[in-house]
Design an enzyme around this catalytic site. Sequence first.
Site, mmCIF file in Angstrom:
data_model
loop_
_atom_site.group_PDB
_atom_site.id
_atom_site.type_symbol
_atom_site.label_atom_id
_atom_site.label_comp_id
_atom_site.label_asym_id
_atom_site.label_seq_id
_atom_site.Cartn_x
_atom_site.Cartn_y
_atom_site.Cartn_z
ATOM 1 N N ASP A 125 7.025 44.219 87.219
ATOM 2 C CA ASP A 125 7.743 42.978 87.234
ATOM 3 C C ASP A 125 8.004 42.818 88.792
ATOM 4 O O ASP A 125 8.080 43.811 89.467
ATOM 5 C CB ASP A 125 9.067 43.159 86.624
ATOM 6 C CG ASP A 125 8.728 43.270 84.949
ATOM 7 O OD1 ASP A 125 7.787 42.560 84.671
ATOM 8 O OD2 ASP A 125 9.685 43.906 84.336
ATOM 9 N N ASP A 143 5.045 37.648 80.880
ATOM 10 C CA ASP A 143 6.123 37.173 80.622
ATOM 11 C C ASP A 143 6.320 35.744 80.515
ATOM 12 O O ASP A 143 6.634 35.069 79.480
ATOM 13 C CB ASP A 143 7.488 37.704 81.356
ATOM 14 C CG ASP A 143 7.408 39.178 81.358
ATOM 15 O OD1 ASP A 143 7.118 39.915 80.274
ATOM 16 O OD2 ASP A 143 8.148 39.881 82.152
#
Length: 167
Positions: A125, A143
């Site tokens: 991330d 995401d």
Amino acid sequence: MKRKKTIKLLVLLFLVGLNVGCDQVSKTIVRQKVDYHENISLIKNILTLTKVENTGAFLSMGDNLPVAVRFTLLSLMPIFVLGFGLYYLLTQTDLPELMQLGMSFLLGGGIGNIYDRVMFGSVTDFLHMDLGLFSTGVFNFADVSIMVGIGILLFQSLRGKIIKTQR
């Protein structure tokens, strides 16, 4: 008719692949060019880039689960669900176009994240948004694809209900 079906399948596979590809290219760049927990301001501290590895699910949920449980819940089950979703998307010829689009984004994002989990043991991330009153966790393009897909599917669902009530 068969040619039209083939083109539709290719377009859907392209959309899923495009989502996976954008996600994986962005993660590869971040893995190579950004140090862990380095903060790079992209838009005046509203959007920052910082690299973290997430062994859990969304916002690190499940990170503290035993390894076997985490593997089952966060790797095996999603692989089966994504496989079924891809099969469903490619075999159901009567799905509304918006539903096909939403599923393509949702599946592409899911595949991007599950690829990381299987290949690297965690998901990379790297994006964080801080809008003052609202701040996100650290996330990635997979995401974003998942959220866009859910948004499109929700819109399609609400749109269908509105059309039915107007009849």
